[in-house]
Design a protein around this motif. Structure first.
Motif, mmCIF file in Angstrom:
data_model
loop_
_atom_site.group_PDB
_atom_site.id
_atom_site.type_symbol
_atom_site.label_atom_id
_atom_site.label_comp_id
_atom_site.label_asym_id
_atom_site.label_seq_id
_atom_site.Cartn_x
_atom_site.Cartn_y
_atom_site.Cartn_z
ATOM 1 N N ALA A 50 2.265 5.954 2.365
ATOM 2 C CA ALA A 50 1.437 5.624 3.526
ATOM 3 C C ALA A 50 0.257 4.769 3.055
ATOM 4 O O ALA A 50 -0.541 5.190 2.227
ATOM 5 C CB ALA A 50 0.937 6.908 4.178
ATOM 6 N N SER A 51 0.163 3.581 3.598
ATOM 7 C CA SER A 51 -0.834 2.630 3.118
ATOM 8 C C SER A 51 -2.243 3.015 3.585
ATOM 9 O O SER A 51 -2.454 3.308 4.764
ATOM 10 C CB SER A 51 -0.466 1.249 3.643
ATOM 11 O OG SER A 51 -1.321 0.286 3.109
ATOM 12 N N THR A 52 -3.196 3.023 2.672
ATOM 13 C CA THR A 52 -4.587 3.344 3.035
ATOM 14 C C THR A 52 -5.529 2.278 2.469
ATOM 15 O O THR A 52 -6.045 1.452 3.207
ATOM 16 C CB THR A 52 -4.984 4.745 2.503
ATOM 17 O OG1 THR A 52 -4.687 4.814 1.098
ATOM 18 C CG2 THR A 52 -4.251 5.844 3.244
ATOM 19 N N ALA A 88 -8.304 -3.077 2.581
ATOM 20 C CA ALA A 88 -8.490 -4.331 1.830
ATOM 21 C C ALA A 88 -7.970 -5.524 2.637
ATOM 22 O O ALA A 88 -8.545 -6.612 2.601
ATOM 23 C CB ALA A 88 -7.769 -4.246 0.497
ATOM 24 N N GLN A 89 -6.877 -5.312 3.365
ATOM 25 C CA GLN A 89 -6.376 -6.395 4.224
ATOM 26 C C GLN A 89 -7.423 -6.731 5.285
ATOM 27 O O GLN A 89 -7.667 -7.902 5.588
ATOM 28 C CB GLN A 89 -5.069 -5.960 4.898
ATOM 29 C CG GLN A 89 -3.892 -5.882 3.937
ATOM 30 C CD GLN A 89 -2.705 -5.119 4.505
ATOM 31 O OE1 GLN A 89 -2.808 -4.439 5.535
ATOM 32 N NE2 GLN A 89 -1.568 -5.199 3.831
ATOM 33 N N LEU A 90 -8.055 -5.667 5.829
ATOM 34 C CA LEU A 90 -9.096 -5.912 6.837
ATOM 35 C C LEU A 90 -10.250 -6.700 6.238
ATOM 36 O O LEU A 90 -10.708 -7.686 6.832
ATOM 37 C CB LEU A 90 -9.621 -4.587 7.419
ATOM 38 C CG LEU A 90 -8.634 -3.760 8.231
ATOM 39 C CD1 LEU A 90 -9.343 -2.593 8.897
ATOM 40 C CD2 LEU A 90 -7.932 -4.597 9.289
ATOM 41 N N GLU A 120 6.729 -8.120 -0.879
ATOM 42 C CA GLU A 120 8.184 -8.171 -1.039
ATOM 43 C C GLU A 120 8.931 -7.836 0.252
ATOM 44 O O GLU A 120 10.156 -7.817 0.233
ATOM 45 C CB GLU A 120 8.641 -7.164 -2.105
ATOM 46 C CG GLU A 120 8.109 -7.420 -3.503
ATOM 47 C CD GLU A 120 8.619 -8.708 -4.122
ATOM 48 O OE1 GLU A 120 9.540 -9.336 -3.556
ATOM 49 O OE2 GLU A 120 8.080 -9.106 -5.169
ATOM 50 N N THR A 121 8.232 -7.509 1.329
ATOM 51 C CA THR A 121 8.924 -7.066 2.538
ATOM 52 C C THR A 121 9.899 -8.154 3.005
ATOM 53 O O THR A 121 9.500 -9.292 3.280
ATOM 54 C CB THR A 121 7.895 -6.702 3.623
ATOM 55 O OG1 THR A 121 7.070 -5.682 3.076
ATOM 56 C CG2 THR A 121 8.558 -6.193 4.882
ATOM 57 N N ALA A 122 11.172 -7.784 3.078
ATOM 58 C CA ALA A 122 12.229 -8.778 3.285
ATOM 59 C C ALA A 122 12.019 -9.557 4.578
ATOM 60 O O ALA A 122 12.182 -10.790 4.603
ATOM 61 C CB ALA A 122 13.584 -8.081 3.287
ATOM 62 N N GLY A 146 4.734 -2.896 9.804
ATOM 63 C CA GLY A 146 4.106 -1.602 9.537
ATOM 64 C C GLY A 146 2.590 -1.661 9.613
ATOM 65 O O GLY A 146 2.003 -2.272 10.506
ATOM 66 N N THR A 147 1.961 -1.017 8.640
ATOM 67 C CA THR A 147 0.497 -0.980 8.598
ATOM 68 C C THR A 147 -0.088 -2.386 8.520
ATOM 69 O O THR A 147 -1.130 -2.665 9.123
ATOM 70 C CB THR A 147 0.059 -0.129 7.380
ATOM 71 O OG1 THR A 147 0.349 1.238 7.691
ATOM 72 C CG2 THR A 147 -1.405 -0.263 7.079
ATOM 73 N N SER A 148 0.590 -3.268 7.796
ATOM 74 C CA SER A 148 0.077 -4.637 7.668
ATOM 75 C C SER A 148 0.041 -5.324 9.035
ATOM 76 O O SER A 148 -0.807 -6.184 9.295
ATOM 77 C CB SER A 148 0.947 -5.448 6.708
ATOM 78 O OG SER A 148 0.934 -4.851 5.441
ATOM 79 N N LEU A 194 11.297 7.223 3.961
ATOM 80 C CA LEU A 194 10.444 6.031 3.936
ATOM 81 C C LEU A 194 10.469 5.356 2.571
ATOM 82 O O LEU A 194 10.723 5.997 1.559
ATOM 83 C CB LEU A 194 9.002 6.390 4.291
ATOM 84 C CG LEU A 194 8.769 6.877 5.709
ATOM 85 C CD1 LEU A 194 7.287 7.130 5.938
ATOM 86 C CD2 LEU A 194 9.286 5.880 6.726
ATOM 87 N N ALA A 195 10.177 4.075 2.587
ATOM 88 C CA ALA A 195 10.099 3.325 1.337
ATOM 89 C C ALA A 195 8.783 2.585 1.303
ATOM 90 O O ALA A 195 8.250 2.189 2.344
ATOM 91 C CB ALA A 195 11.248 2.341 1.255
ATOM 92 N N LYS A 196 8.260 2.401 0.126
ATOM 93 C CA LYS A 196 6.983 1.699 -0.023
ATOM 94 C C LYS A 196 7.182 0.201 0.136
ATOM 95 O O LYS A 196 6.357 -0.491 0.705
ATOM 96 C CB LYS A 196 6.418 2.007 -1.414
ATOM 97 C CG LYS A 196 5.063 1.407 -1.693
ATOM 98 C CD LYS A 196 3.993 2.140 -0.931
ATOM 99 C CE LYS A 196 2.638 1.481 -1.042
ATOM 100 N NZ LYS A 196 1.774 1.853 0.103
HETATM 101 C C1 G6P Z 1 6.735 0.111 4.608
HETATM 102 C C2 G6P Z 1 5.592 0.923 4.045
HETATM 103 C C3 G6P Z 1 4.338 0.718 4.902
HETATM 104 C C4 G6P Z 1 4.012 -0.761 4.990
HETATM 105 C C5 G6P Z 1 5.209 -1.579 5.484
HETATM 106 C C6 G6P Z 1 4.955 -3.060 5.302
HETATM 107 O O1 G6P Z 1 7.110 0.608 5.842
HETATM 108 O O2 G6P Z 1 5.919 2.287 4.004
HETATM 109 O O3 G6P Z 1 3.239 1.403 4.332
HETATM 110 O O4 G6P Z 1 2.937 -0.944 5.855
HETATM 111 O O5 G6P Z 1 6.375 -1.262 4.726
HETATM 112 O O6 G6P Z 1 4.871 -3.308 3.927
HETATM 113 P P1 G6P Z 1 4.091 -4.496 3.268
HETATM 114 O O7 G6P Z 1 4.295 -4.288 1.795
HETATM 115 O O8 G6P Z 1 4.738 -5.757 3.757
HETATM 116 O O9 G6P Z 1 2.683 -4.398 3.668
#
Ligand code: G6P
Length: 614
Positions: free
Chosen positions: A405-407, A412-414, A357-359, A307-309, A607-609
């Motif tokens: 939606a990550s902002t 901060a990651q950047l 926590e992203t699996a 995703g955004t990351s 969507l899920a966070k």
């Molecule tokens: C989901 C969130 C996104 C995020 C992505 C990765 O899709 O809705 O905002 O960028 O997961 O999540 P993470 O927690 O690994 O950055």
């Protein structure tokens, strides 16, 4: 994704659980439920499709008493989102109730076995199979519940964070985790559980992060007993939470997303604090300092993210390659983990994840670790699974991000990637001291420059109303602004449900140009950096086809402004820092288009966070 909250103590559980469910709403869900052992010793389960408020309305006239309970927000995987599939699930005898995050992958054969033993099922879920299995083991082995849970978990394949209450033991809750997070909060004379700290922080700052394959018995009188699945007992480590309740409130903003966009100058200061030393012109990241030889000698860096990351990772590639001259590959975690990648033992694998926590990202680093790579995490949520699985890392320190939606986590990651690139470049002497120092000075000015861009808010709000009609958007950028185009498009589709695609501007000629007409808004990030002339030509090509151009330009620009239908100015900065500025107007544009369309900005549909299933 799914959220867990639980309480064992002397207070009424219902209010604590409902409040906890509201705190967990940000994770994304489609139904909610609660189980209580009521004051007259009934195990009651209430659950409804839709929002937590539906559950509150449904339970308004029902028995909500009880000092122990578990509650859940479900994001459907097995079985559609409806009242029956929502959690908690009863065991066959209705003595036990279970909530579960994750997926039991071998639920089908287990279910067939249980049906052969005479068990019947009411839902389509994998979760009901687990609680039926636990009860079946308890009955057939004549053992206590803790042992039955241990045995059941030894026979399931998949991921879980679970919590169980038992009508016949109303002061005990059993919880366990594998692959999905679970936190136990220690109160004065009570216990709380949560899939993250948000439902707990109001009551206590003392928490235990349950480890992989640990199972805990929480008893009001006896306290905590934690074992692994082989019944080996461990002494838990109590951690102190470093978030406060005000970070979980909207503070007068209409949405968390807008609050988080506006928090960015401050949140960046927090990311840079103690790491960017202006007086001595140093960058000090302990995660790099402690492993400096590894970074100096790295053959390659692989960044895994979703995703955004993943967009942050792409910008990380550009800056690390430019400054530190180490080849960087950027991988979607979900692809990396399943394609038998080549990993050398002098590779560094960086995992970027807001939630930690992203699996898929977790699985990607577990794979890389097994192949000998050194793992470095860039995460926001302290104590989450990814930082615990890596050898080293850097927290982004921006506090809870609630909007889906990550902002602020992205910027901060950047900044963390900027610090990493600068430190490695300095160590490897791939840039001159003068250039290094000028970048250190420039990085310090970024929060103020973001403040300046945020002043565009009203202007963007008025402008955004024009686009509620749009069915499609295209975002274009070159170099450092290409990942920003991807991120701008993702932000728009996530929260407004308008289809949007980002491209490297030159790729437009290889397809997207066919879409251009008067109806199609094209957002072009055309700041004054390396590829300025090229992007000017791309804009001319769009204009020649009557496309509607919205440009992001450097303050004082006239050339692009004159050929655009609308422009937003951002302050000038070093090329490599441009993305952290150019993304801000795009965040605001998405936000205002979405609100003009009355979208549920903080909890967009589906969507899920925190994506804890693959
Ligand atoms: C989901 C969130 C996104 C995020 C992505 C990765 O899709 O809705 O905002 O960028 O997961 O999540 P993470 O927690 O690994 O950055």
């Amino acid at each position: 994704m799914c959220g867990i909250v639980g309480y064992v103590g002397k207070r009424d559980a219902y209010e604590i659980l409902i409040k906890g469910l509201h705190r967990l709403e940000y994770r994304g869900y489609d139904s909610a439920g609660i189980a209580l052992i009521s004051d007259n010793n009934d195990l009651v389960v209430y659950k409804t499709k839709g929002k937590v408020i539906n559950l509150e309305n449904h339970t308004a006239d029902l028995n909500r008493s009880g000092k122990i309970g578990i509650a859940h927000t479900r994001w459907a995987t097995h079985g559609e989102p409806n009242d029956i599939n929502a959690h908690p699930h009863f065991s066959g005898s209705k003595s036990l109730a279970l909530i579960h995050n994750g997926i039991i992958e071998n639920y089908k054969p287990l279910k067939e076995e249980l049906i052969a033993q005479g068990k019947t099922f009411v839902s389509d879920t994998d979760t009901e199979v687990l609680i039926q299995l636990i009860e079946y083991i308890q009955e057939s082995h004549n053992c206590d519940l803790f042992t039955a849970v241990q045995m059941a978990l030894n026979s399931v394949v998949g991921a879980y964070a679970i919590a169980i209450i038992n009508k016949n033991d109303p002061e005990t809750m059993i919880v366990a985790r594998k692959g999905s997070p679970l936190i136990i909060g220690i109160g004065e004379d009570d216990f709380f559980i949560g899939s993250d700290a948000t439902p707990i922080v109001e009551y206590t700052d003392k928490v235990i992060y349950l480890e992989e394959e640990q199972i805990a018995k929480i008893n009001l009188k006896e306290g905590l007993k934690i074992t692994d699945l082989k019944n080996i007992e461990t002494t838990p480590i109590i951690n102190k939470l470093n978030i406060n309740i005000s970070q979980l409130e909207k503070a007068g903003y209409e949405h968390f997303m807008l609050k988080e966009i506006f928090e960015q100058p401050e949140s960046l200061i927090n990311t840079l604090k103690g790491r960017l030393k202006i007086d001595t012109k140093e960058v000090k990241l302990s995660g790099i300092i402690d492993n400096v030889e590894k970074f100096r000698k790295a053959r390659r860096i692989i960044i895994c993210a979703c995703g955004t990351s993943w967009h942050a990772a792409l910008i990380g590639k550009y800056i690390i390659e430019e400054l530190a001259r180490i080849p960087v590959e950027v991988e979607y975690s979900s692809e990396f983990r399943y394609r038998n990648p080549i990993i050398y033992d002098d590779d560094i694998v960086i995992a970027i994840s807001q939630s930690g926590e992203t699996a898929d990202t977790l699985a990607a680093i577990v794979l890389a670790k097994s192949k000998g790579a050194f793992l470095f995490g860039i995460c926001n949520v302290v104590g989450s699974s990814i930082p615990r699985a890596t050898h080293s890392g850097a927290y982004t320190h921006v506090g809870p991000e609630i909007g889906v939606a990550s902002t602020k986590a992205f910027t901060a990651q950047l900044s963390t990637l900027f610090l990493i690139a600068l430190s490695i470049a300095h160590e490897r002497k791939t840039i001159s001291n003068e250039y290094f120092e000028s970048l250190v000075d420039e990085l310090q000015t970024i929060p103020d420059k973001i403040r300046e861009i945020l002043k565009l808010n009203e202007q963007i709000k008025n402008f955004a109303k024009t686009f509620t009609y749009a069915k499609n958007f295209i975002y274009l950028g070159r170099g450092y602004n290409y990942p920003v185009a991807l991120e701008g498009a993702l932000k728009l589709k996530e929260i407004s449900y308008i289809h949007a695609e980002g491209y490297p501007a030159a790729e437009m000629k290889h397809g997207p140009i066919a879409l251009i007409d008067e109806e199609l808004p094209v957002v072009v990030i055309a700041t004054k950096n390396g590829n300025y002339d090229k992007i000017v030509s791309n804009i001319e090509e769009i204009k020649a086809r009557k496309g509607y151009v919205i440009s992001i330009v450097t303050k004082g620009d006239t050339q692009v402004k004159n050929i655009s239908n609308f422009s937003f100015e951002i302050p000038d900065t070093a090329d490599c820092f441009v993305p952290i500025l150019s993304v801000i107007p795009l965040q605001l544009l998405s936000y205002h288009i979405a609100t003009a369309k009355n979208r549920d900005v903080d909890q967009p549909r589906n969507l899920a966070k925190s994506v804890t299933v693959e």
